[in-house]
Each structure stands twice: as structure tokens, then as C-alpha cells.
Motif scaffolding. Structure first.
Motif, PDB file in Angstrom:
ATOM      1  N   ASP A   1       6.156  57.889  31.196  1.00  0.00           N
ATOM      2  CA  ASP A   1       7.387  58.031  30.415  1.00  0.00           C
ATOM      3  C   ASP A   1       8.587  58.268  31.324  1.00  0.00           C
ATOM      4  N   SER A   2       8.396  59.044  32.376  1.00  0.00           N
ATOM      5  CA  SER A   2       9.480  59.228  33.352  1.00  0.00           C
ATOM      6  C   SER A   2       9.821  57.896  34.010  1.00  0.00           C
ATOM      7  N   TYR A   3       8.797  57.136  34.352  1.00  0.00           N
ATOM      8  CA  TYR A   3       8.995  55.813  34.947  1.00  0.00           C
ATOM      9  C   TYR A   3       9.796  54.912  34.008  1.00  0.00           C
ATOM     10  N   LYS A   4       9.474  54.955  32.720  1.00  0.00           N
ATOM     11  CA  LYS A   4      10.196  54.155  31.721  1.00  0.00           C
ATOM     12  C   LYS A   4      11.676  54.531  31.682  1.00  0.00           C
ATOM     13  N   TRP A   5      11.976  55.839  31.601  1.00  0.00           N
ATOM     14  CA  TRP A   5      13.373  56.278  31.487  1.00  0.00           C
ATOM     15  C   TRP A   5      14.106  56.145  32.814  1.00  0.00           C
ATOM     16  N   LEU A   6      13.382  56.238  33.931  1.00  0.00           N
ATOM     17  CA  LEU A   6      13.988  56.000  35.241  1.00  0.00           C
ATOM     18  C   LEU A   6      14.594  54.603  35.294  1.00  0.00           C
ATOM     19  N   LYS A   7      13.831  53.612  34.873  1.00  0.00           N
ATOM     20  CA  LYS A   7      14.331  52.230  34.893  1.00  0.00           C
ATOM     21  C   LYS A   7      15.533  52.064  33.956  1.00  0.00           C
TER      22      LYS A   7
END
Length: 353
Positions: free
Chosen positions: A221-227
Motif C-alpha cells: 500500500d505504501s508502494y501504491k501511494w508512493l507512485k
């Protein structure tokens, strides 16, 4: 009527006038003006009599609602006299997060409603359930008041961040640390952010310092919002995003030629990942550039923080540190502080055992 302003000023000075938020304490009357005095005032000062001459006191009943009370006054209406009244809270976009004491728990829904009523920008009030002990650093949240909507947007230091607060880690109190650390970077550097969350360091480094950033987080989820946040801030072309274990990511960075800075911002366990820095640096010291390594950590020693942190870092690295810089970031709780630590990885190979 022409005396009204003078009288009101006099009454305010002596705390004699009714003074509530969103409350009108001067009312037009057929005989002039009616001024509502503070509760309990039952005598007209001689100075006021001399000022206006014909003046009289009369009972006047008013009805107050939450608009006319401060947050503290509103909570006093339902909290026991010996109960601490909560005041501090963290704001994450439209979400307010409270840390409630055990004595406040029986009144948590009322407390949440009070915060909601007195803060128009807040739409959701939550409290953390238990401690953060999972690998993804997200919190178990209980909705105390408002709508159960955890997707929000934050504006910080000119940057925008979107996130789902129930699935990723965010702490608004770290804004200063995010700014401060990135300010130490040289322009056009290569930065590896091993535990980047939703990108507060990565976005700043790319935007403010024109850095090339390799940003990684284990939480999908962090990876998703990072992008999403890289796109939102116009740095998607400067930040390469990864969803790997931090050790695997760090070793890959050294294998691919190294970097100028490594960041490990996971205070609870970041120090445990220094072994990956040591391993990558040893294996690729002839082909990779050696970075400055930043890691955050907690320490609960009453004194001697520097000695404690240095010894812990050396134990994980498996080699001594010639020099380590340790900077206190903030108090976390009584007896527990957060620190930012840094050392030059190239120094590891100039220090004799």
C-alpha cells in the motif's frame, strides 16, 4: 447607545461581560441596548454608573449550545471533574487522531464527537488501538466520530501527499525532520530510500534537490501511494519505486553502483538493517560509490545516548565506526527519544579492528 463601545470595553477589561464563542453579548432593546454580563455578576461598579448614569441590572436567561463553548468547555460538560481533558491531536488531512488515556476511554465517543463539532475541517476522528507491531507499520484504528473514510490528502512544506491512513504509516510531527534531512543533500545526488513509506523524503529530494531517487517500501500500500505521490508532485521521472525487503533493496543498490545517500527511516528496527549496508559495501567496495548512511532509531537510556547507539550500530555492522553523528529529533514518550544517525560508509574500510 453612543456609550455602548465605551461600556463594552470597560466590561471586557474587568471580565464582567458574557464572553462565549459565536455569541452576541449586545442586544438592541426598546429602551436602548441590553448588554449581557458574565454569569454571577450582580453588582454595577461605581465607575460604570458614573459613565452611563441610568443603568439597571435584570435577570436574563440565555441558551448556549456547542457553538458557544470552546472545545475544553464542551468536554467539561461530560467528563468527570478529575479526568484529564484531551487537547492535543494529530491532523492528517480531514482526519484527527487522538491518543486517549485509559481514564478517557469510557467517554471516547463523546470526546470524538466534541472534536468533530468544534473543528469544521475534521470529518473523521480516530484513535489508535494497541501499538504498531506489524511489519507494514500501519495502525489499527477505531472511528470515534464522523465518517469511516481513511483516504485523505496532506499538504506539507509545499508538497502534496495522498494516503490511506488505515493502511500506511504517517506522522505529521515529522515534517521538520523530512525537511531538515533533505536539506543536507547535495544537488543532483543519487539517493536510496530503503524504507520510504509514501515518499516524504523521496519526493522532497527529487523536487527540491533534483536528486535521482531509488525509493523502496515493503508495504504494497505504501508502494501504491508512493507512485501516486510522485505523479502528484511532478517527480515520477526522477523517482524509481520498489516494493522489496529493505535488505534486498540495499544490496541491489550497491550491486548497481551505489549511491550518495542511503536513508533508513524506520526507528524501531532500522538499526538492524545495517548488516545489509556492511555486506553490500564490502562486496562491492571496488565498483560502487560509498554513501553517507542515515538511519533513525529510538533510545531509552537516561543518559549516554551516543554511546548506546554507537555500540548497537557497531554490533550489527560487525565492525567499528570511526565516526558517527547523532542528532536528537524529538521526544517520543517519557524516557524514549528518537534520533537521526549518520556515518560515511567509506570510513568502515579505514577503521582497524
Amino acid at each position: 447607545k453612543e456609550k455602548t463601545n465605551e461600556v463594552v470595553k470597560f466590561l471586557h477589561k474587568g471580565n464582567l461581560i458574557a464572553n462565549y464563542p459565536s455569541f452576541k453579548n449586545v442586544i438592541d432593546d426598546a429602551n436602548g441596548r441590553r448588554i449581557i454580563l458574565a454569569e454571577g455578576v450582580d453588582e454595577i461598579p461605581d465607575e460604570l454608573k458614573a459613565m452611563v448614569g441610568d443603568v439597571a441590572l435584570a435577570p436574563h436567561e440565555i441558551e448556549l449550545d456547542y457553538h458557544n463553548l470552546s472545545l475544553q468547555e464542551l468536554m467539561k460538560k461530560f467528563l468527570p471533574e478529575n479526568c484529564v481533558i484531551p487537547s492535543a491531536f494529530e491532523t492528517i488531512g480531514h482526519i484527527a487522531r487522538l491518543n486517549l488515556l485509559p481514564e478517557q476511554q469510557p467517554y471516547k465517543k463523546l470526546i470524538g464527537q466534541a472534536f468533530l463539532l468544534k473543528n469544521p475541517a475534521i470529518k473523521t476522528v480516530v484513535s489508535k488501538v494497541g501499538t504498531i507491531n506489524n511489519v507494514f507499520r500501519n495502525m489499527d484504528l477505531e472511528v470515534l466520530a464522523g465518517e469511516p473514510n481513511f483516504e485523505t490528502e496532506i499538504k506539507q512544506s509545499g508538497y502534496r501527499f495522498k494516503l490511506d491512513f488505515s493502511k500506511v504509516y504517517w506522522n505529521s510531527r515529522l515534517e521538520g525532520e523530512h525537511d531538515s534531512l533533505v536539506n543536507t543533500f547535495r544537488e543532483n545526488s543519487i539517493v536510496a530510500d530503503a524504507m520510504c513509506g509514501i515518499g516524504p523524503f523521496a519526493v522532497r529530494a527529487a523536487k527540491k534537490k533534483n536528486c535521482t531517487v531509488y525509493a523502496n517500501d515493503l508495504n504494497p500500500d505504501s508502494y501504491k501511494w508512493l507512485k501516486i505521490n510522485c505523479e502528484l508532485n511532478g517527480v515520477a521521472d526522477k523517482v524509481k519505486c520498489y516494493n522489496l525487503d529493505a535488505r534486498e533493496f540495499i544490496e541491489q543498490i550497491f550491486k548497481d553502483g551505489g549511491c550518495d545517500y542511503i536513508i533508513m527511516n524506520l526507528p524501531k528496527i532500522a538499526i538492524e538493517f545495517l548488516d545489509a549496508v556492511a555486506k553490500g559495501a564490502k562486496e562491492y567496495q571496488k565498483t560502487a560509490r560509498m554513501p553517507i548512511c542515515y538511519f533513525h532509531c529510538f533510545d531509552d537510556k537516561e543518559d549516554g545516548h551516543d554511546k548506546s547507539i554507537k555500540e548497537r550500530a557497531e554490533a550489527v555492522l560487525g565492525m567499528p565506526l570511526a565516526h558517527i553523528t547523532i542528532h536528537k529529533v524529538r521526544d517520543v514518550s517519557p524516557g524514549k527519544d528518537m534520533f537521526r544517525c549518520s556515518f560515511d560508509v567509506s570510513d568502515l574500510f579505514q577503521t582497524k579492528d
